[in-house]
Design an enzyme around this catalytic site. Structure first.
Site, PDB file in Angstrom:
ATOM      1  N   HIS A   1      23.713   6.815 -12.701  1.00  0.00           N
ATOM      2  CA  HIS A   1      23.365   5.622 -12.646  1.00  0.00           C
ATOM      3  C   HIS A   1      21.869   5.330 -12.474  1.00  0.00           C
ATOM      4  O   HIS A   1      21.411   4.347 -12.628  1.00  0.00           O
ATOM      5  CB  HIS A   1      24.278   5.156 -11.566  1.00  0.00           C
ATOM      6  CG  HIS A   1      25.674   4.811 -11.680  1.00  0.00           C
ATOM      7  ND1 HIS A   1      26.531   5.723 -11.438  1.00  0.00           N
ATOM      8  CD2 HIS A   1      26.192   3.552 -11.963  1.00  0.00           C
ATOM      9  CE1 HIS A   1      27.815   5.060 -11.743  1.00  0.00           C
ATOM     10  NE2 HIS A   1      27.554   3.914 -12.161  1.00  0.00           N
ATOM     11  N   GLY A   2      21.046   6.343 -12.056  1.00  0.00           N
ATOM     12  CA  GLY A   2      19.707   6.072 -11.893  1.00  0.00           C
ATOM     13  C   GLY A   2      18.919   7.519 -11.121  1.00  0.00           C
ATOM     14  O   GLY A   2      19.684   8.096 -10.430  1.00  0.00           O
TER      15      GLY A   2
END
Length: 472
Positions: A322-323
Site C-alpha cells: 500500500h505504500g
C-alpha cells in the site's frame, strides 16, 4: 485521467461508439481499447507509458519463453525480478534509502545514499501484480502463452481497472481479450447502474467524509472524544466509498465493452469476523497474495507455527504494497495479529455465503470496531501521528471530554444512508439493481430512484478529492 473528471465523461462515450462500430472485428476492437487505455493513462504523464510498455513487453515475451524454453524457471525469475525491480525503484527506493541511512547512522556509519524523490507512476502496483500473475500462471500451466501482443497489452492496460484495480488474473481477463465480443443491451444497462452507484459512493459519501476527516485530523490535538471517534468512523466510510466506488465504476465501465471484471468488494463492513472482512475487502489483492504467496509458502497445511508465519508474511507485505511508510507496515501487522488470534481461538471465520442478519449485529459491530481502529494507523502520515491521535482519544474519553462532533454532521447522514441502502439490498452486488425489489416493480419507481441518486451526485457531492488508491 480520473473517472470523476469532465474529460472522462467526454472520453467514455467517444470510445464506446468507436468500439462498437467495430463489432465482430476483434483485432480492431482490441486496438481501439489499447489506444484508449494508453490515452487514458498518458493523460497524467506520457512518460508513465514507457514503464507500462516495458512491463507489458517483458511479460509477453517471458510467457513465450517460459512455455517453450528448457530453462523455464530462469525466464520466470528474470521477469519477476525486472518488474519487481521497477516497482522497487519507483515506489520504495526513497523509503529504504532513508531508513538505511538512519540505521547506519545509529552505529556511527555514514553511507549517504542519495534519496531521490521519484514521481510514483499511477497504478504501478496494480499493473505490476497483474503482469506477474500472467507469467506465473503460464509457468504453472494454467493457461497457454498468448501470441497476440495487442490483446496482451490490452489485458495489462485495460483502462477501467488500470490505475486502481481490480487486479485481474490472466485466466479471467486475457481470454476475454481473445474472444469475440457482441453488444449486450442488458449488460450495458447493468453497467450504467453500477457506474451510477460508484459515483454516488465516491462523490457523495467519500468526498463529504474526506472534508470532515481532513478538518478533524488537522485539529485532532484540540478535539474532544466524540469528534475524534467521528473522524475515525468517517475515514472508515471515506476509504470504503472511495475505493469500492472506483471498483464499481471500473466494473460498470468494463460491462459497457462486453467485458466482465472480478468483484473487489462484497459489503466488507457487514463482516462477522476479521477473517471474513479480508475475504470481502480488496478481494483481488488478497486472493492474489493467497494464490501466489500464502499457498506456495504452505498455507495452513504445515501446522500452527507455519500458518501464523505465513499470515504475518502476507499481511506485512500487503501493508508495504500500500505504500512506502511504516504506518502501512504496522497496519498490516495489526491485521495479521487479529487474524492469527482469530484462527487460534476459532478454527475459521463466518461463511461469507451465509446471509448476514440482525442476529449477527454483535459480531458485525465488534469486527467493525477493530477495522476502524486499524484505519487510524493507515490514515496517519507517521506512527507518531497515529500514536498522538489515539493518545488524545484515550485522554478525552477517560476525562469524559465528550460533546457533539464539531465536523461531519452532513457526512454522517450520507454514511447512514449508504448503510441502510446496502443493508436492504445486501443480496445484490449493486443496490441499484432493483429487479425483485418492491421499488423495481414499476418503471417509474426505478427511474425515480435513479433520478434521486443522480441529483445527489450534483447537489450533495463533497469537495472533489483524488481517489485514495491512486497513491498505491
Amino acid at each position: 485521467m480520473s473517472f470523476v473528471s469532465v474529460s472522462f465523461l467526454l472520453f467514455l462515450p467517444i470510445v464506446f461508439l468507436f468500439y462498437w462500430t467495430m463489432q465482430r472485428q476483434l483485432k480492431l476492437q482490441n486496438i481501439c481499447l489499447l489506444i484508449a487505455s494508453y490515452v487514458f493513462y498518458g493523460w497524467w504523464d506520457w512518460r508513465f507509458l514507457i514503464l507500462i510498455l516495458i512491463t507489458s513487453l517483458s511479460s509477453f515475451f517471458s510467457g513465450l519463453y517460459i512455455e517453450k524454453a528448457r530453462n523455464r524457471r530462469f525466464y520466470l525469475i528474470s521477469n519477476i525480478c525486472l518488474n519487481l525491480g521497477i516497482l522497487a525503484v519507483f515506489k520504495y527506493y526513497g523509503f529504504f534509502a532513508d531508513n538505511l541511512n538512519l540505521l547506519l547512522s545509529q552505529f556511527g556509519f555514514s553511507l549517504d545514499m542519495p534519496t531521490w524523490r521519484i514521481i510514483l507512476p499511477v497504478g504501478i502496483s496494480f499493473y505490476t501484480f497483474q503482469s506477474l500473475s500472467y507469467s506465473i500462471d503460464v509457468y504453472r500451466g494454467k493457461l497457454p502463452a498468448t501470441r497476440d501482443v495487442v490483446a496482451f497489452c490490452t489485458y495489462i492496460a485495460f483502462f477501467p481497472q488500470l490505475v486502481a484495480g481490480p487486479i485481474e488474473r490472466a485466466t479471467n481477463l486475457l481470454p476475454q481479450m481473445l474472444s469475440t465480443r457482441r453488444f449486450d443491451y442488458a449488460e450495458a444497462v447493468d453497467g450504467l447502474r453500477r457506474i451510477l452507484w460508484g459515483f454516488f459512493k465516491k462523490l457523495v459519501v467519500a468526498d463529504n467524509c474526506a472534508l470532515a476527516v481532513n478538518q478533524i485530523w488537522d485539529d485532532y490535538t484540540d478535539a474532544n472524544a466524540m469528534t475524534l471517534l467521528c473522524g475515525m468512523v468517517l475515514f472508515t466510510f471515506q476509504i470504503y466509498g472511495d475505493f469500492s466506488g472506483y471498483s464499481d465504476i471500473a466494473i460498470g465501465t468494463a460491462k459497457l465493452f462486453g467485458i466482465r471484471l472480478m468483484e473487489n468488494f462484497r459489503l466488507p463492513y457487514f463482516s462477522r469476523s476479521i477473517g471474513e472482512f479480508w475475504r470481502r475487502w480488496h478481494i483481488s489483492l488478497m486472493t492474489w497474495f493467497r494464490d501466489y504467496l500464502y499457498i506456495p509458502l504452505g498455507g495452513s497445511r504445515l501446522g500452527t507455527y507455519h500458518t501464523f508465519r505465513n499470515i504475518f508474511i502476507v499481511f506485512l507485505l500487503s501493508g508495504l504494497w500500500h505504500g512506502a511508510n511504516w504506518t502501512f507496515v504496522v497496519w498490516g501487522g495489526y491485521n495479521a495479529v487479529l487474524l492469527a488470534m482469530a484462527r487460534w481461538l476459532w478454527k475459521s471465520g463466518a461463511n461469507t455465503d451465509e446471509r448476514v442478519g440482525v442476529r449477527d449485529l454483535v459480531p458485525v459491530c465488534f469486527t467493525f470496531a477493530l477495522v476502524v481502529l486499524g484505519w487510524v494507523v493507515f490514515r496517519a502520515e507517521s506512527l507518531s501521528e497515529a500514536s498522538g491521535y489515539l493518545q488524545r482519544l484515550t485522554i478525552t474519553l477517560t476525562s469524559m471530554n465528550l460533546g457533539m462532533p464539531v465536523y461531519g454532521k452532513v457526512a454522517i447522514i450520507y454514511c447512514l444512508l449508504l448503510v441502510v441502502i446496502e443493508w436492504i439490498q445486501r443480496d445484490r452486488l449493486c443496490p441499484l439493481h432493483l429487479d425483485g425489489c418492491w421499488l423495481g416493480r414499476y418503471r417509474w419507481t426505478r427511474w425515480l430512484v435513479y433520478y434521486i441518486v443522480f441529483m445527489l451526485m450534483f447537489f450533495g457531492r463533497g469537495e472533489e478529492q483524488t481517489f485514495i488508491y491512486f497513491q498505491f
